[in-house]
Design a protein around this motif. Structure first.
Motif, PDB file in Angstrom:
ATOM      1  N   GLU A 141      14.813  20.751  45.502  1.00 33.08           N
ATOM      2  CA  GLU A 141      14.562  20.120  46.794  1.00 33.08           C
ATOM      3  C   GLU A 141      15.605  20.553  47.825  1.00 33.08           C
ATOM      4  N   GLY A 142      16.810  20.872  47.343  1.00 34.97           N
ATOM      5  CA  GLY A 142      17.826  21.432  48.227  1.00 34.97           C
ATOM      6  C   GLY A 142      18.772  20.439  48.870  1.00 34.97           C
ATOM      7  N   TYR A 143      18.522  19.134  48.698  1.00 32.95           N
ATOM      8  CA  TYR A 143      19.390  18.146  49.358  1.00 32.95           C
ATOM      9  C   TYR A 143      20.832  18.252  48.875  1.00 32.95           C
ATOM     10  N   GLU A 144      21.004  18.778  47.638  1.00 33.37           N
ATOM     11  CA  GLU A 144      22.336  18.788  47.038  1.00 33.37           C
ATOM     12  C   GLU A 144      23.196  19.960  47.545  1.00 33.37           C
ATOM     13  N   ARG A 150      23.005  26.261  53.460  1.00 40.14           N
ATOM     14  CA  ARG A 150      21.559  26.249  53.719  1.00 40.14           C
ATOM     15  C   ARG A 150      21.242  26.872  55.077  1.00 40.14           C
ATOM     16  N   LEU A 151      22.073  26.578  56.083  1.00 43.11           N
ATOM     17  CA  LEU A 151      21.761  27.107  57.415  1.00 43.11           C
ATOM     18  C   LEU A 151      22.174  28.574  57.549  1.00 43.11           C
ATOM     19  N   LEU A 156      16.138  31.957  53.703  1.00 44.86           N
ATOM     20  CA  LEU A 156      15.824  31.749  52.278  1.00 44.86           C
ATOM     21  C   LEU A 156      15.544  30.269  52.014  1.00 44.86           C
ATOM     22  N   ASP A 157      16.359  29.422  52.641  1.00 48.35           N
ATOM     23  CA  ASP A 157      16.176  27.979  52.502  1.00 48.35           C
ATOM     24  C   ASP A 157      14.746  27.582  52.917  1.00 48.35           C
ATOM     25  N   GLU A 450      11.699  12.236  55.466  1.00 47.66           N
ATOM     26  CA  GLU A 450      12.885  13.075  55.410  1.00 47.66           C
ATOM     27  C   GLU A 450      14.066  12.349  56.038  1.00 47.66           C
ATOM     28  N   PRO A 451      15.262  12.493  55.446  1.00 49.89           N
ATOM     29  CA  PRO A 451      16.400  11.757  55.987  1.00 49.89           C
ATOM     30  C   PRO A 451      16.937  12.363  57.291  1.00 49.89           C
TER      31      PRO A 451
END
Ligand code: ASP
Length: 504
Positions: A141-144, A150-151, A156-157, A450-451
């Motif tokens: 999910e990528g939140y971690e 990520r940016l 890729l993200d 989404e947060p």
């Protein structure tokens, strides 16, 4: 078939090693490409697929690839002999692949996958590009993962399924809004990015002019003035997915540029604008988010004074069950004070200086009396305790608008210099009008559970104000500064003779 060998796949961090040129096509591209989502319709035929190899699993006798394009994923079966021709094939490389589509045996079907009833028996593979090992995992999910990473690798993200889903839903929401507003006589009109400051309560981003050195454009904090001028122009109804830029101090969930659904209507009333927007929100939720339920219809309408009394905020969270992730508690908040005191003891607007006061407060406004009691026609739309939009009926008479600026302590010259164009436009038969803007990113984020709004913006600015991927802001070439007749003044750093700190 020629064998394609790629050498030197290893990369130092941040350094991409150039690969040898690709050998000439091995697959004759006379076949038309089939999209992965369409593969179940082609059982028994030979197809040409193009996409990414998202996973490669070697099982002694055969290998299984999962191949992905923008429409879906499919399982590809590769014989040992074919696989042996591509020993260096890596995950996330792109390939063109021909193969026969076969039905999977009953017990090997995967009902969770739209193409789970078939697989592709690969016949020939052409590697179109080779992927180095990715610098961040994208199958989670990528939140971690840290925002910086990520940016930096947002391209890729963005391959992450969750983010792809978010952006697809965002587009569906835009489609529905467009379709609905167009059917209601709205024109979609773009307004400029190079413009003059319009007060929305934040700092402007400014752009220096080369042709008139020493002067600056401001990037729009919103299209407020332009949309009102489009009403003077006679379009009657306007909307736009407008990019807004505000140089705000960054907080966790703030971005420097964001998107509003901005709209404006002529010959309208507060009730009409609210009803139209309420119907549009309900239509959006019902069409795209059938799992969600709206707590109360019509949306409750709360007085600002009551909201402050009952909820201690003008963004009340009226949810009856805060643990239900599918509950949407919309409400309107109305009857806000028009002005609030500044730190210096003067007055400033609370929401929008271009607003009309409530009819029963107009006399006081024009007389500049009882200023703290003057209420504005502003309406805010709140969802689960977050403001997702706001607007007002506008002052379309020059005298009213002028008085608002006078109350705010603006001198005549300044009013003329900053807003003379609006005051003049309003002397040529402006229709009474009003509108609203939705914080579109926030709405998408909330509906997608989404947060953060960054999860629903393709290329957002990060928490420190840096742009995704490209490292802006960054210094510019001295030649550019010269052309703009600008020089950078470096602030002297204060010498920090710190006393040694005591250790406890
Ligand atoms: N321009 C306002 C804003 O950006 C919205 C509106 O009043 O239409 O908040």
């Amino acid at each position: 078939m020629r064998r394609i060998v790629y050498e030197g796949r290893i990369r130092e961090r941040g350094q991409v090693q150039l690969l040898p040129p690709r050998p000439f096509c091995v697959i004759k591209m006379c076949m038309e490409r089939t999209l992965i989502s369409e593969t179940p319709q082609h059982i028994g035929t030979m197809v040409l697929l193009k996409g990414w190899l998202v996973s490669i699993r070697d099982h002694g006798g055969v290998s299984f690839f999962t191949m992905r394009d923008a429409t879906g994923i499919v399982q590809v079966v590769v014989t040992k002999a074919l696989r042996a021709q591509y020993p260096l094939l890596s995950e996330w490389s792109t390939v063109a692949l021909t193969g026969q589509i076969t039905e999977r045996p009953e017990k090997l079907r995967n009902p969770a996958m739209p193409t789970g009833s078939i697989e592709v028996q690969a016949q020939a593979i052409e590697v179109l590009s080779v992927a180095q090992p990715l610098p961040l995992p994208i199958d989670s999910e990528g939140y971690e993962i840290t925002e910086d990473l990520r940016l930096r690798y947002r391209y890729l993200d963005l391959r992450r399924e969750r983010i792809q889903r978010n952006l697809k839903t965002r587009q569906q929401m835009q489609d529905i809004v467009r379709e609905s507003l167009r059917a209601q006589r709205f024109y979609e009109i773009e307004t400029p990015l190079l413009t003059k400051s319009t007060p929305e309560g934040a700092r402007d981003f400014v752009v220096p002019s080369r042709l008139q050195p020493g002067t600056f454009y401001a990037l729009p904090q919103s299209p407020q003035q332009y949309k009102q001028l489009l009403m003077v122009a006679g379009f009657e109804r306007y909307f736009q997915f407008a990019r807004c830029l505000r140089d705000e101090d960054l907080r966790a969930d703030r971005v420097l540029e964001f998107t509003q659904l901005d709209l404006e209507m002529s010959f309208t009333t507060r009730e009409e604008v609210m009803a139209l927007n309420e119907a549009l929100l309900i239509h959006l939720v019902k069409t795209l988010f059938p799992q969600k339920h709206i707590q109360e219809l019509p949306f409750p309408c709360i007085d600002y004074a009551d909201a402050m009394k009952l909820y201690k905020t003008d963004r009340p969270d009226i949810r009856k069950d805060k643990n239900d992730p599918n509950l949407l508690a919309f409400c309107w908040v109305v009857n806000f004070p028009f002005f609030e005191k500044t730190d210096e003891g003067g007055w400033t607007f609370t929401h929008n200086p271009f607003s009309e006061p409530l009819p029963e407060h107009k006399k006081d406004l024009l007389a500049k009396k009882n200023i703290e009691h003057i209420l504005t026609t502003q309406y805010d739309i709140v969802l689960n305790g977050s403001e997702i939009g706001g607007g007002s009926i506008r002052a379309h008479e020059p005298h009213t608008l002028h008085t608002v600026f006078e109350i705010m302590g603006f001198k005549k010259d300044r009013i003329q210099e900053q807003f003379g164009h609006m005051l003049e436009a309003f002397t040529y038969g402006p229709p009474p009008h009003g509108g609203i803007a939705w914080g579109f990113d926030r709405l998408v984020a909330m509906l997608m559970n989404e947060p953060s709004i960054r999860e629903v913006i393709a290329l957002p600015t990060g928490g420190s104000g840096k742009t995704a991927i490209m490292d802006a802001p960054s210094p510019i070439d001295p030649q550019q500064l010269k052309e703009l007749k600008l020089s950078i003044v470096h602030e002297k750093k204060r010498s920090s003779k710190k006393k040694p700190t005591k250790r406890s």
